[in-house]
Design a protein around this motif. Structure first.
Motif, PDB file in Angstrom:
ATOM      1  N   ALA A 267      52.175  -9.231 -43.182  1.00  0.00           N
ATOM      2  CA  ALA A 267      51.059  -9.996 -42.639  1.00  0.00           C
ATOM      3  C   ALA A 267      49.978 -10.164 -43.708  1.00  0.00           C
ATOM      4  CB  ALA A 267      50.481  -9.305 -41.408  1.00  0.00           C
ATOM      5  N   LEU A 268      49.308 -11.297 -43.659  1.00  0.00           N
ATOM      6  CA  LEU A 268      48.120 -11.562 -44.461  1.00  0.00           C
ATOM      7  C   LEU A 268      46.980 -11.761 -43.489  1.00  0.00           C
ATOM      8  CD1 LEU A 268      46.603 -12.248 -47.103  1.00  0.00           C
ATOM      9  CD2 LEU A 268      47.359 -14.617 -46.808  1.00  0.00           C
ATOM     10  N   LEU A 269      45.968 -10.900 -43.544  1.00  0.00           N
ATOM     11  CA  LEU A 269      44.882 -10.882 -42.572  1.00  0.00           C
ATOM     12  C   LEU A 269      43.630 -11.488 -43.212  1.00  0.00           C
ATOM     13  CD1 LEU A 269      43.998  -9.893 -39.754  1.00  0.00           C
ATOM     14  CD2 LEU A 269      43.453  -7.691 -40.804  1.00  0.00           C
ATOM     15  N   VAL A 270      43.154 -12.609 -42.651  1.00  0.00           N
ATOM     16  CA  VAL A 270      42.039 -13.342 -43.249  1.00  0.00           C
ATOM     17  C   VAL A 270      41.171 -13.953 -42.157  1.00  0.00           C
ATOM     18  CG1 VAL A 270      43.247 -13.941 -45.398  1.00  0.00           C
ATOM     19  CG2 VAL A 270      43.473 -15.435 -43.396  1.00  0.00           C
ATOM     20  N   THR A 271      39.990 -14.392 -42.556  1.00  0.00           N
ATOM     21  CA  THR A 271      39.202 -15.375 -41.817  1.00  0.00           C
ATOM     22  C   THR A 271      39.364 -16.699 -42.559  1.00  0.00           C
ATOM     23  OG1 THR A 271      37.282 -14.779 -43.144  1.00  0.00           O
ATOM     24  CG2 THR A 271      37.481 -13.729 -40.961  1.00  0.00           C
ATOM     25  N   PRO A 272      38.935 -17.829 -41.984  1.00  0.00           N
ATOM     26  CA  PRO A 272      39.008 -19.081 -42.742  1.00  0.00           C
ATOM     27  C   PRO A 272      38.291 -18.988 -44.090  1.00  0.00           C
ATOM     28  CG  PRO A 272      38.608 -19.567 -40.438  1.00  0.00           C
ATOM     29  CD  PRO A 272      38.509 -18.071 -40.585  1.00  0.00           C
ATOM     30  N   GLU A 273      37.153 -18.313 -44.119  1.00  0.00           N
ATOM     31  CA  GLU A 273      36.388 -18.206 -45.362  1.00  0.00           C
ATOM     32  C   GLU A 273      37.154 -17.426 -46.425  1.00  0.00           C
ATOM     33  OE1 GLU A 273      33.786 -19.283 -42.106  1.00  0.00           O
ATOM     34  OE2 GLU A 273      35.205 -17.625 -42.327  1.00  0.00           O
ATOM     35  N   LEU A 274      37.781 -16.321 -46.026  1.00  0.00           N
ATOM     36  CA  LEU A 274      38.554 -15.539 -46.979  1.00  0.00           C
ATOM     37  C   LEU A 274      39.768 -16.337 -47.459  1.00  0.00           C
ATOM     38  CD1 LEU A 274      39.206 -12.998 -48.556  1.00  0.00           C
ATOM     39  CD2 LEU A 274      40.142 -11.984 -46.469  1.00  0.00           C
ATOM     40  N   LEU A 275      40.408 -17.079 -46.566  1.00  0.00           N
ATOM     41  CA  LEU A 275      41.570 -17.862 -46.971  1.00  0.00           C
ATOM     42  C   LEU A 275      41.168 -18.984 -47.926  1.00  0.00           C
ATOM     43  CD1 LEU A 275      44.631 -18.034 -46.482  1.00  0.00           C
ATOM     44  CD2 LEU A 275      44.171 -19.721 -44.692  1.00  0.00           C
ATOM     45  N   HIS A 276      39.990 -19.568 -47.727  1.00  0.00           N
ATOM     46  CA  HIS A 276      39.506 -20.607 -48.638  1.00  0.00           C
ATOM     47  C   HIS A 276      39.245 -20.026 -50.033  1.00  0.00           C
ATOM     48  CE1 HIS A 276      36.659 -24.285 -49.214  1.00  0.00           C
ATOM     49  NE2 HIS A 276      37.901 -24.601 -49.524  1.00  0.00           N
ATOM     50  N   LEU A 277      38.663 -18.831 -50.091  1.00  0.00           N
ATOM     51  CA  LEU A 277      38.502 -18.137 -51.379  1.00  0.00           C
ATOM     52  C   LEU A 277      39.864 -17.845 -52.002  1.00  0.00           C
ATOM     53  CD1 LEU A 277      35.697 -15.552 -50.504  1.00  0.00           C
ATOM     54  CD2 LEU A 277      35.437 -17.620 -51.895  1.00  0.00           C
ATOM     55  N   TYR A 278      40.804 -17.437 -51.179  1.00  0.00           N
ATOM     56  CA  TYR A 278      42.167 -17.132 -51.626  1.00  0.00           C
ATOM     57  C   TYR A 278      42.762 -18.351 -52.326  1.00  0.00           C
ATOM     58  CZ  TYR A 278      46.981 -15.253 -50.986  1.00  0.00           C
ATOM     59  OH  TYR A 278      48.268 -14.773 -51.161  1.00  0.00           O
ATOM     60  N   HIS A 280      41.197 -20.967 -53.737  1.00  0.00           N
ATOM     61  CA  HIS A 280      40.510 -21.443 -54.944  1.00  0.00           C
ATOM     62  C   HIS A 280      40.469 -20.419 -56.073  1.00  0.00           C
ATOM     63  CE1 HIS A 280      39.050 -25.423 -53.780  1.00  0.00           C
ATOM     64  NE2 HIS A 280      38.934 -24.939 -52.545  1.00  0.00           N
ATOM     65  N   TYR A 281      40.487 -19.139 -55.750  1.00  0.00           N
ATOM     66  CA  TYR A 281      40.298 -18.138 -56.800  1.00  0.00           C
ATOM     67  C   TYR A 281      41.531 -17.285 -57.076  1.00  0.00           C
ATOM     68  CZ  TYR A 281      35.352 -19.182 -57.094  1.00  0.00           C
ATOM     69  OH  TYR A 281      34.160 -19.814 -57.306  1.00  0.00           O
ATOM     70  N   PHE A 282      42.531 -17.372 -56.219  1.00  0.00           N
ATOM     71  CA  PHE A 282      43.699 -16.525 -56.412  1.00  0.00           C
ATOM     72  C   PHE A 282      44.991 -17.328 -56.446  1.00  0.00           C
ATOM     73  CE2 PHE A 282      46.955 -13.591 -54.492  1.00  0.00           C
ATOM     74  CZ  PHE A 282      47.090 -12.766 -55.611  1.00  0.00           C
ATOM     75  N   ASP A 283      45.221 -18.173 -55.461  1.00  0.00           N
ATOM     76  CA  ASP A 283      46.512 -18.835 -55.351  1.00  0.00           C
ATOM     77  C   ASP A 283      46.354 -20.280 -54.879  1.00  0.00           C
ATOM     78  OD1 ASP A 283      49.137 -19.535 -55.099  1.00  0.00           O
ATOM     79  OD2 ASP A 283      49.600 -18.143 -53.481  1.00  0.00           O
ATOM     80  N   PRO A 284      46.071 -21.206 -55.821  1.00  0.00           N
ATOM     81  CA  PRO A 284      45.932 -22.607 -55.422  1.00  0.00           C
ATOM     82  C   PRO A 284      47.229 -23.218 -54.907  1.00  0.00           C
ATOM     83  CG  PRO A 284      45.970 -22.410 -57.820  1.00  0.00           C
ATOM     84  CD  PRO A 284      45.873 -21.018 -57.267  1.00  0.00           C
TER      85      PRO A 284
END
Length: 409
Positions: A267-278, A280-284
Motif C-alpha cells: 500500500a501507498l498511503l497519501v493525501t492528494p497533497e502528498l501524492l502531488h509532491l510525490y 513532482h519531486y520523486f516520481d514524475p
C-alpha cells in the motif's frame, strides 16, 4: 539509548569493518546511520555500513569481484545477523551521489564513522530544497506505509521524526538535517507545527495525521491548493519506474480514519497533497498512470527537468550494487531503471516530456530476476556501462535552472 550500548555496537561494527576491508576490492568501510551517529537500541538496532571500493576494471566493471565480495558479506552475516544494509560505492561514485542527493548526502557525510581503510573524499555540499522535499516523500513511499501495515509503533514514531527532519529543511527552518533523532525532537518542541511530534511519540498511531499535515503545509507553499476529496480513494496501479503493483490509498484529509486497504501489502498511503509532491519531486512517471479522479483535483503535469532529476536520482551507479548488499531480491531493479532512462532520454534531449512506455516494455523491464551470481557475473558489466552512458547525457541536460537554491535559515 546508553553509552555502553553505543560502545558495544561500535566495537561490533569495528570488527566487521576490518573484516570487510579484507576483501581485495574494498578500500574503506564506514558505520553509518544509528551506529555512526551514536543512536542505538540494544538488541533492536541493526549494523549498517557504507563500503568504498577501488576504481572498477573497465572491462568487467568488477562484476565477478563484487559477487565474490557478496559471498564474503553473506559469511559475515552468518556470524552476525545484525549486519543488514551495506551501501557499496566506488570512490568517484560516492562523491557524485552526495552531489546528486544533497539531503541524504549531508546526513550520511556527518554520521559516517570510519572503521577501517583509508578515508574517502566526502564533499561538503549545501542541501538543496528539492532534495529535502524528495525525502519528505521518500520516507512515505515505502517505509512509513510498511510501518503501518506491520503495526510497528517504534518505526511509526521514528519515521514521523525523519519526515519532520526533511520537512524542516524543505521549509527553511534548518539548513541541513538534524543529525540525531533526539536533536530533531528537541527542535520540534519549540515549533508551532513540529510540537505535535510529542503527541506522536506518546501515541505513534497519530503519526499518519502528523505526517500528512506536514505534507499539506509543504505542498501549499509550493503549489496552488488542490480541491478536496470527499472520501478515501483506493486504486491498484503500477508505479514506474520500479513498476511494482501498489495499492494507492488517498485519504481525503490528514485525520481521516485509515481504510482496510491501508494495511494491505504494497500500500501507498497519501493525501492528494502528498501524492502531488510525490509526482513532482520523486516520481514524475506516476503521471502516466494517474487516475482521472485524482488528476481533476488540480494536479499539474511534471516538466521535463523533473524527469531529468528523477532519472539522475534513480540512476546513480550505487543502485547497481543494491542486490545482495541491501536487498537480495532487487536484481530486477537496475534493469528497470536503465530501460526507463533509455526510453526517456531521447525526449528529454529535446526538452520534451517522455510519453508513457508501452505496457509490454514496462513488463519486460521488470521481468528479469536473476540470482546474485548471474546478476554480478553476467549482467552487471553491461548494466554498468549502460548506466554510465545515460548518466553522461542526463548530467549534461541538468541545468542550473532545474535546481532549487540551497536551503537557508
Amino acid at each position: 539509548m546508553s553509552d555502553w550500548a553505543v560502545r558495544v555496537y561500535r566495537l561490533a561494527a569495528k570488527a566487521t569493518g576490518i573484516a570487510l576491508c579484507r576483501h581485495k576490492i574494498v578500500e574503506s568501510a564506514y558505520a553509518n546511520r544509528g551506529v555512526g551517529r551514536g543512536e542505538v537500541t540494544f538488541g533492536r538496532s541493526d549494523l549498517d555500513f557504507s563500503v568504498i571500493t577501488r576504481t572498477p576494471d573497465p572491462a568487467s566493471c568488477d562484476g565477478p569481484e563484487l559477487f565474490s565480495f557478496y559471498r564474503w558479506v553473506q559469511t559475515l552475516r552468518c556470524v552476525n545477523p545484525a549486519i543488514t544494509h551495506i551501501m557499496v560505492y566506488d570512490s568517484g561514485g560516492i562523491e557524485k551521489w552526495i552531489r546528486t542527493d544533497t539531503y541524504l548526502g549531508s546526513q550520511e557525510r556527518r554520521s559516517m564513522l570510519l572503521l577501517a581503510g583509508k578515508p574517502a573524499f566526502l564533499p561538503d555540499v549545501p542541501v538543496r530544497r528539492e532534495d529535502a522535499v524528495r525525502w519528505v516523500v521518500f520516507w512515505c513511499d515505502r517505509f512509513f506505509p510498511l510501518a503501518i501495515q506491520e503495526r510497528n509503533r517504534r518505526n511509526m514514531r521514528k519515521l514521523a521524526i525523519e519526515v519532520w527532519k526533511a520537512w524542516a529543511v524543505a521549509r527553511g527552518i534548518a539548513a541541513e538535517p538534524y543529525l540525531t533523532l533526539r536533536e530533531a525532537v528537541q527542535k520540534a518542541d519549540s515549533h508551532p507545527v513540529g510540537s505535535a511530534l510529542n503527541d506522536v511519540i506518546a501515541d505513534p498511531w497519530r503519526s499518519t495525521g502528523f505526517i500528512m499535515k506536514l505534507a499539506g503545509i509543504l505542498h501549499d507553499s509550493l503549489f496552488p491548493p488542490l480541491q478536496k476529496l470527499k472520501e478515501p480513494f483506493v486504486v491498484k496501479m503500477l508505479l514506474p519506474p520500479r513498476s511494482r503493483q501498489r495499492v494507492v490509498v488517498v485519504l481525503p484529509h490528514p485525520e481521516a480514519a485509515l481504510p482496510a486497504a491501508a494495511f494491505e501489502a504494497q500500500a501507498l498511503l497519501v493525501t492528494p497533497e502528498l501524492l502531488h509532491l510525490y509526482l513532482h519531486y520523486f516520481d514524475p512517471f506516476l503521471d502516466w498512470n494517474l487516475p482521472s479522479e485524482i488528476r481533476k483535483l488540480g494536479f499539474s503535469a511534471p516538466k521535463p527537468y523533473e524527469f531529468v532529476r528523477a532519472c539522475l536520482f534513480f540512476g546513480q551507479d550505487n543502485i547497481l550494487r543494491l542486490p545482495g548488499f541491501v536487498r537480495k531480491d532487487t536484481t530486477w531493479l537496475p534493469h528497470a531503471v536503465l530501460a526507463f532512462s533509455r526510453h526517456s532520454v531521447p525526449y528529454l534531449i529535446h526538452d520534451e516530456v517522455p510519453p508513457p512506455m508501452p505496457e509490454k516494455e514496462i513488463l519486460d523491464s521488470i521481468a528479469r530476476t536473476p540470482d546474485c551470481s548471474e546478476y554480478y557475473c553476467r549482467d552487471y558489466a553491461r548494466l554498468c556501462r549502460g548506466f554510465g552512458e545515460q548518466l553522461k547525457v542526463l548530467e549534461q541536460l541538468e541545468t542550473p535552472g532545474s535546481r532549487s537554491e540551497p536551503c537557508k535559515t
